[in-house]
Each structure stands twice: as structure tokens, then as C-alpha cells.
Design a protein around this motif. Sequence first.
Motif, PDB file in Angstrom:
ATOM      1  N   PRO A 103     -14.032  20.807   3.486  1.00  0.00           N
ATOM      2  CA  PRO A 103     -13.796  20.325   2.058  1.00  0.00           C
ATOM      3  C   PRO A 103     -14.237  21.537   1.290  1.00  0.00           C
ATOM      4  CG  PRO A 103     -15.393  19.170   3.308  1.00  0.00           C
ATOM      5  CD  PRO A 103     -14.783  19.846   4.184  1.00  0.00           C
ATOM      6  N   LYS A 104     -13.427  21.842   0.225  1.00  0.00           N
ATOM      7  CA  LYS A 104     -14.032  23.004  -0.817  1.00  0.00           C
ATOM      8  C   LYS A 104     -13.760  22.330  -2.251  1.00  0.00           C
ATOM      9  CE  LYS A 104     -10.074  25.456  -0.048  1.00  0.00           C
ATOM     10  NZ  LYS A 104      -9.382  26.656   0.199  1.00  0.00           N
ATOM     11  N   PRO A 105     -14.329  22.947  -3.209  1.00  0.00           N
ATOM     12  CA  PRO A 105     -13.958  22.712  -4.649  1.00  0.00           C
ATOM     13  C   PRO A 105     -12.899  23.879  -4.908  1.00  0.00           C
ATOM     14  CG  PRO A 105     -16.074  24.020  -4.711  1.00  0.00           C
ATOM     15  CD  PRO A 105     -15.598  23.712  -3.109  1.00  0.00           C
ATOM     16  N   ILE A 106     -12.035  23.545  -5.759  1.00  0.00           N
ATOM     17  CA  ILE A 106     -11.037  24.537  -6.299  1.00  0.00           C
ATOM     18  C   ILE A 106     -10.982  24.335  -7.696  1.00  0.00           C
ATOM     19  CG2 ILE A 106      -8.510  24.639  -6.368  1.00  0.00           C
ATOM     20  CD1 ILE A 106      -8.136  23.652  -3.559  1.00  0.00           C
ATOM     21  N   ILE A 107     -11.238  25.589  -8.295  1.00  0.00           N
ATOM     22  CA  ILE A 107     -11.084  25.663  -9.943  1.00  0.00           C
ATOM     23  C   ILE A 107      -9.938  25.388 -10.428  1.00  0.00           C
ATOM     24  CG2 ILE A 107     -12.232  26.919 -11.937  1.00  0.00           C
ATOM     25  CD1 ILE A 107     -14.121  26.144 -10.028  1.00  0.00           C
ATOM     26  N   THR A 108      -9.701  24.702 -11.312  1.00  0.00           N
ATOM     27  CA  THR A 108      -8.479  24.425 -12.048  1.00  0.00           C
ATOM     28  C   THR A 108      -8.473  24.740 -13.576  1.00  0.00           C
ATOM     29  OG1 THR A 108      -8.912  22.171 -12.896  1.00  0.00           O
ATOM     30  CG2 THR A 108      -8.016  22.252 -10.711  1.00  0.00           C
ATOM     31  N   PRO A 109      -7.282  25.240 -14.287  1.00  0.00           N
ATOM     32  CA  PRO A 109      -7.273  25.816 -15.621  1.00  0.00           C
ATOM     33  C   PRO A 109      -7.480  24.650 -16.575  1.00  0.00           C
ATOM     34  CG  PRO A 109      -5.093  25.697 -14.813  1.00  0.00           C
ATOM     35  CD  PRO A 109      -6.070  25.277 -13.594  1.00  0.00           C
ATOM     36  N   TYR A 110      -7.308  23.544 -16.132  1.00  0.00           N
ATOM     37  CA  TYR A 110      -7.303  22.341 -17.335  1.00  0.00           C
ATOM     38  C   TYR A 110      -8.768  21.814 -17.302  1.00  0.00           C
ATOM     39  CZ  TYR A 110      -2.351  22.460 -15.590  1.00  0.00           C
ATOM     40  OH  TYR A 110      -1.295  22.898 -15.304  1.00  0.00           O
ATOM     41  N   THR A 111      -9.382  22.619 -18.174  1.00  0.00           N
ATOM     42  CA  THR A 111     -11.002  22.299 -18.264  1.00  0.00           C
ATOM     43  C   THR A 111     -11.536  23.121 -19.509  1.00  0.00           C
ATOM     44  OG1 THR A 111     -13.223  22.498 -17.261  1.00  0.00           O
ATOM     45  CG2 THR A 111     -11.871  24.085 -16.743  1.00  0.00           C
ATOM     46  N   GLU A 112     -12.707  22.558 -19.942  1.00  0.00           N
ATOM     47  CA  GLU A 112     -13.062  23.275 -21.199  1.00  0.00           C
ATOM     48  C   GLU A 112     -13.988  24.404 -20.851  1.00  0.00           C
ATOM     49  OE1 GLU A 112     -16.208  22.274 -24.888  1.00  0.00           O
ATOM     50  OE2 GLU A 112     -15.698  20.809 -23.608  1.00  0.00           O
ATOM     51  N   ASN A 113     -14.813  24.065 -19.787  1.00  0.00           N
ATOM     52  CA  ASN A 113     -15.861  25.153 -19.116  1.00  0.00           C
ATOM     53  C   ASN A 113     -15.450  25.025 -17.432  1.00  0.00           C
ATOM     54  OD1 ASN A 113     -17.589  25.646 -21.456  1.00  0.00           O
ATOM     55  ND2 ASN A 113     -18.032  23.520 -20.977  1.00  0.00           N
ATOM     56  N   PHE A 114     -15.603  26.188 -17.055  1.00  0.00           N
ATOM     57  CA  PHE A 114     -15.346  26.524 -15.456  1.00  0.00           C
ATOM     58  C   PHE A 114     -16.712  26.281 -14.699  1.00  0.00           C
ATOM     59  CE2 PHE A 114     -12.012  28.845 -17.742  1.00  0.00           C
ATOM     60  CZ  PHE A 114     -10.876  28.145 -17.156  1.00  0.00           C
ATOM     61  N   ILE A 115     -16.513  25.358 -13.832  1.00  0.00           N
ATOM     62  CA  ILE A 115     -17.735  24.970 -12.911  1.00  0.00           C
ATOM     63  C   ILE A 115     -17.954  26.254 -11.820  1.00  0.00           C
ATOM     64  CG2 ILE A 115     -16.422  23.934 -11.091  1.00  0.00           C
ATOM     65  CD1 ILE A 115     -18.890  22.044 -11.335  1.00  0.00           C
ATOM     66  N   SER A 123     -21.111  17.500   2.380  1.00  0.00           N
ATOM     67  CA  SER A 123     -21.611  17.256   3.691  1.00  0.00           C
ATOM     68  C   SER A 123     -20.921  16.142   4.272  1.00  0.00           C
ATOM     69  CB  SER A 123     -23.120  17.052   3.680  1.00  0.00           C
ATOM     70  OG  SER A 123     -23.436  16.790   5.052  1.00  0.00           O
ATOM     71  N   PRO A 124     -20.380  16.259   5.690  1.00  0.00           N
ATOM     72  CA  PRO A 124     -20.335  17.609   6.783  1.00  0.00           C
ATOM     73  C   PRO A 124     -19.533  18.616   6.111  1.00  0.00           C
ATOM     74  CG  PRO A 124     -19.079  15.810   7.514  1.00  0.00           C
ATOM     75  CD  PRO A 124     -19.693  15.211   6.266  1.00  0.00           C
ATOM     76  N   SER A 125     -19.617  19.663   6.501  1.00  0.00           N
ATOM     77  CA  SER A 125     -18.860  20.757   5.910  1.00  0.00           C
ATOM     78  C   SER A 125     -17.540  20.951   6.746  1.00  0.00           C
ATOM     79  CB  SER A 125     -19.679  22.346   6.063  1.00  0.00           C
ATOM     80  OG  SER A 125     -19.904  22.465   7.539  1.00  0.00           O
ATOM     81  N   GLU A 126     -17.482  20.405   7.666  1.00  0.00           N
ATOM     82  CA  GLU A 126     -16.137  20.353   8.411  1.00  0.00           C
ATOM     83  C   GLU A 126     -16.203  19.239   9.309  1.00  0.00           C
ATOM     84  OE1 GLU A 126     -15.252  23.378  11.642  1.00  0.00           O
ATOM     85  OE2 GLU A 126     -16.604  24.425  10.498  1.00  0.00           O
ATOM     86  N   LYS A 127     -14.836  18.796   9.810  1.00  0.00           N
ATOM     87  CA  LYS A 127     -14.666  17.702  10.691  1.00  0.00           C
ATOM     88  C   LYS A 127     -13.181  17.586  11.247  1.00  0.00           C
ATOM     89  CE  LYS A 127     -15.274  13.216  12.439  1.00  0.00           C
ATOM     90  NZ  LYS A 127     -16.066  13.072  13.554  1.00  0.00           N
ATOM     91  N   GLY A 132      -5.907   7.750  12.473  1.00  0.00           N
ATOM     92  CA  GLY A 132      -6.501   6.254  12.319  1.00  0.00           C
ATOM     93  C   GLY A 132      -8.193   6.272  11.922  1.00  0.00           C
ATOM     94  N   GLU A 133      -8.614   7.663  12.237  1.00  0.00           N
ATOM     95  CA  GLU A 133     -10.266   7.633  11.963  1.00  0.00           C
ATOM     96  C   GLU A 133     -10.531   7.727  10.547  1.00  0.00           C
ATOM     97  OE1 GLU A 133     -14.164  10.163  13.875  1.00  0.00           O
ATOM     98  OE2 GLU A 133     -11.784  10.852  14.117  1.00  0.00           O
ATOM     99  N   LYS A 134     -11.768   7.676  10.151  1.00  0.00           N
ATOM    100  CA  LYS A 134     -12.222   7.376   8.818  1.00  0.00           C
ATOM    101  C   LYS A 134     -13.658   8.376   8.920  1.00  0.00           C
ATOM    102  CE  LYS A 134     -10.810   2.977   6.650  1.00  0.00           C
ATOM    103  NZ  LYS A 134     -11.217   2.022   5.996  1.00  0.00           N
ATOM    104  N   GLN A 135     -13.755   9.115   7.613  1.00  0.00           N
ATOM    105  CA  GLN A 135     -15.022   9.888   7.718  1.00  0.00           C
ATOM    106  C   GLN A 135     -15.560   9.844   6.285  1.00  0.00           C
ATOM    107  OE1 GLN A 135     -16.782  11.865  10.085  1.00  0.00           O
ATOM    108  NE2 GLN A 135     -18.364  11.991   8.088  1.00  0.00           N
ATOM    109  N   GLU A 136     -16.680   9.783   6.140  1.00  0.00           N
ATOM    110  CA  GLU A 136     -17.347   9.795   4.728  1.00  0.00           C
ATOM    111  C   GLU A 136     -18.171  11.047   4.345  1.00  0.00           C
ATOM    112  OE1 GLU A 136     -20.280   6.782   4.316  1.00  0.00           O
ATOM    113  OE2 GLU A 136     -18.761   5.159   3.917  1.00  0.00           O
ATOM    114  N   PHE A 137     -17.697  11.749   3.277  1.00  0.00           N
ATOM    115  CA  PHE A 137     -18.471  12.975   3.137  1.00  0.00           C
ATOM    116  C   PHE A 137     -19.367  12.714   1.779  1.00  0.00           C
ATOM    117  CE2 PHE A 137     -14.808  14.197   5.155  1.00  0.00           C
ATOM    118  CZ  PHE A 137     -14.943  15.404   5.691  1.00  0.00           C
ATOM    119  N   GLN A 138     -20.637  13.391   1.705  1.00  0.00           N
ATOM    120  CA  GLN A 138     -21.464  13.103   0.688  1.00  0.00           C
ATOM    121  C   GLN A 138     -21.398  14.432   0.001  1.00  0.00           C
ATOM    122  OE1 GLN A 138     -23.122  10.368   0.444  1.00  0.00           O
ATOM    123  NE2 GLN A 138     -22.201   9.701   2.296  1.00  0.00           N
ATOM    124  N   VAL A 139     -20.987  13.915  -1.588  1.00  0.00           N
ATOM    125  CA  VAL A 139     -20.866  15.191  -2.418  1.00  0.00           C
ATOM    126  C   VAL A 139     -22.155  15.324  -3.392  1.00  0.00           C
ATOM    127  CG1 VAL A 139     -19.197  16.179  -4.186  1.00  0.00           C
ATOM    128  CG2 VAL A 139     -18.514  14.956  -2.233  1.00  0.00           C
TER     129      VAL A 139
END
Length: 456
Positions: A103-115, A123-127, A132-139
Amino acid sequence: MRILDIKALKGIVYGLLVIAVLSVACAGAGDEDTAAIPVKEEVQPKVVADTVSSSSYAGDYFPKFEKIKVDPTYKYLEIKPGDSKNFTVTVENKDNKTIQLKPKPIITPYTENFINESWISISPSEKALKPGEKQEFQVKVNIPKDADLGSYAVLLALTEKVPEGDVAGPYPNFPGTMQLNIQVWVKPSIQILTPYVNDLVEAGKNYTYEIKLRNTGIKDITISPELTKDIVYSMGMPEQAFGDDAIRVEAPDKIKAGQTAIVKLTLAVPSTAKGSYSGSIDLNIDDPGIREYERMISLNFRILPVPEKPYENTFEAGTDGPITLEIRANQYGYGLYTTGGNRNLTPSFNVSLIDPSGNKVTPTFVDTKYSGSVTIVDDAYPQPFYFASYPFFRGEGSMAATGGIETKNQGSYQGGTTTFIKTYTAPGAVGKWNLSIFPENTENFDYTVTIGAAGK
């Protein structure tokens, strides 16, 4: 001998026609036989080419993706500078193969301010997710104390196979992504209790209005109200009834903590003014919780049109029963948020009749009825935040739902349109009548004439 020649000639002609038909038939058959093989050879490659073309088309327009379900696909957060918030994203592998998640954030042009990407940690950083498996990510979203106020939009990509570039444009809701919108805000200290000034005025007269501002904070806040520049009108739009020089603004330099201040407007309507005026006042409030356009007070003034002569019409009476005249006028909440309007806007009418014999009849005034609409509102007018127009910002607990300000939950009454009904009577007579009505203090009216006994 002559008859035999004619018969012979007919036979010759008939024979020639038969030969011609047979020749055409044979030629057609010959063409079909010789063209059959080339046609089959040309058609087969076309079918194969079409199949390859369709496959290429799908590959060009639909990039490869993995069957991943993300829940939720959208998240909205309201965070103050220096604060943080957490939420959980669940990812499920719907494919028949193991999928690598990074997982990673991707900046998009449709915004008032750029994060800043460093504001978001996942978290976790990769998996490696099996079928059929599920995984929870904490943002976790951390907003720095010096972050600019406003809205931020970012796309969270949970898988590596996300198209490069503007994913949110060509591929909205692309598998393995979710939309995150963040509103960075601070609580406003100033409550604007007069959101606009709207009045029906007369040419050549003066009016005063009060704009109330309440400081609910613990610090004094400076203000510097001023009229904005005249609105630029394009061709075909009506001109302003008067210029900004007809309005004078008086205000204190600051609003003390816990107190209410008044911004006073004085309007001197020119004697030749016609039509309407639209403008605004920029309060220039030094409050970081109030956006630039939120501090604008709309001004709308309409010059009351005064007719030179009364309205006239005729009606026919079929009996000599009494005549009842009912006149109705509506008043559209002028001065709703102001307290300094200087005149009585109650509609009135000068009514007269001319009977079928040509005699003038003055109707007898009977009574006046009033009806109106009333809304119960909070004790403080909610400050409209700029994102309130978006439907997904109206959820329970959001600033749009609470108005972004604290109130004591005390209601007050807010009046809307008021209707005035005036009733007159006069002795009746059979024939044509002339009706004359001269209105005052109203922009509209309608009337009803009843011949005979009027219902109560």
C-alpha cells in the motif's frame, strides 16, 4: 405468301431471344464458378483479423488488474492541525492467485491542496495475500501544526499493479484502490449572525442596517469591513440601480472576546434610482477558521416600483347581489436578518368602482387578514463552510451537520413570506362594472370579485 413471311419472322425473333437468355445464364454460372474460390480465400483472413483487432482493443483500453475487493472504497476525515486520526481498510483477494500488496498514497490532481505523502502511514507495509484471504490495514493520518487549512484528496493504492499517472481520472474505483478526502480545519471564533441584507427600498430615501458578529473565542479578533468592487455586468444584463458610493459602512476595529459587535450600513437611495442593486461586503475577519468567501455579506436592494396610475379592469354582474372584493398581496421576507429597516412595508390599496350606470362607488372596507410562515432556528446562524455543497460532507457529526460552531441549542423564530388579505364590499347591480386598484408598498397582488353573498 405474306402470312408465311410474318410467321417465319416471329419464329426467328423468338429463337434469338431464347439463345440470348441461355447465353446470359451460362455466363452467370461461369462467373460464379470462377469467383467461388477467391471469395472463400479472402473471407477467411478477414474473420481472423477482426478477432485479433478486438483483443488488441481491450488490451489498450483496459489495463491488467487483479481481482481485489477494498472496504471501504471511500473515506472522509475532518482533522485539526496537529491532530491525527486512524481507520481500518480491509482487502480481500478475489483472484485465483496470490497477490502482492504494497500500500502507498498516490497524489491526484483533483484537490484544493496537495497532501504530503509522509502524513500517511499504512501498516503492515506489505503482504502476500492468498486466494480468498483477507487482510486488515491500519491507516494513520497525521496533520502537522503548520498545515494549510482546506481540503485534501489522495488515492490509496493497496496493490502494486495500479496504472501510472492519473488513476482517478480514466479509471475511477480501479481495483485495489480507495479514495481518501481530508478536511483540515480549525473552529471559527466569529459567528456571523447576519448572513445577508435584502430589502425593498424607495427612491430618494435613507435606510440603516445592522450586521451582527459574535466572538465566541478567548481572544480579540480584528475586522475591517469594506465594500467589494462593483460587479462587472455583461451585455444584456441590467445595470445597477446605484453605485457603491450610496452605501456607507461603519464598524469597530475589533470584536472583543465573548462580545457581539455591530457593523452599521447606511443606504442613501438616489431619487432617480430604478431597478435593483447587488453587491457584497468583505468583513475581512482575521479568523483562520473562516475562509475568504465565508466572510462575505451579500447585499441585495430592490427599488420599489411606483405606478403612475391605478390598475383598471371590468367585470360583469349577472345579479344585483352585493359585491365582495378580496385583494391579496405577498411580502417576501425583506429585512429577515436585519433590524434597522426604516419603513413599514405593509401593503395598502386605494380601491374604487364604477357601477353600470356610470356612478362612482367607494367600497366599504371590511377587514384585514394576515398569514405567514415561521421557521424555528438555532440561536446562532450556522457559518457555511465551503465544502457544505458536497453531499458526502453532510454526514452525522460533520462540521456541515453541526454548522462548525457551538450553540446553546436555543431556538428562535424566523419569519418568511407574509400574506396580507384585505376585504371590501359594495351594493350590487346587474351589468358591467369598472374596477380600479392603486397599490402601495407591494410588488404584486391578486384580487377576487364575488357577486352575491360571500362565504365566511
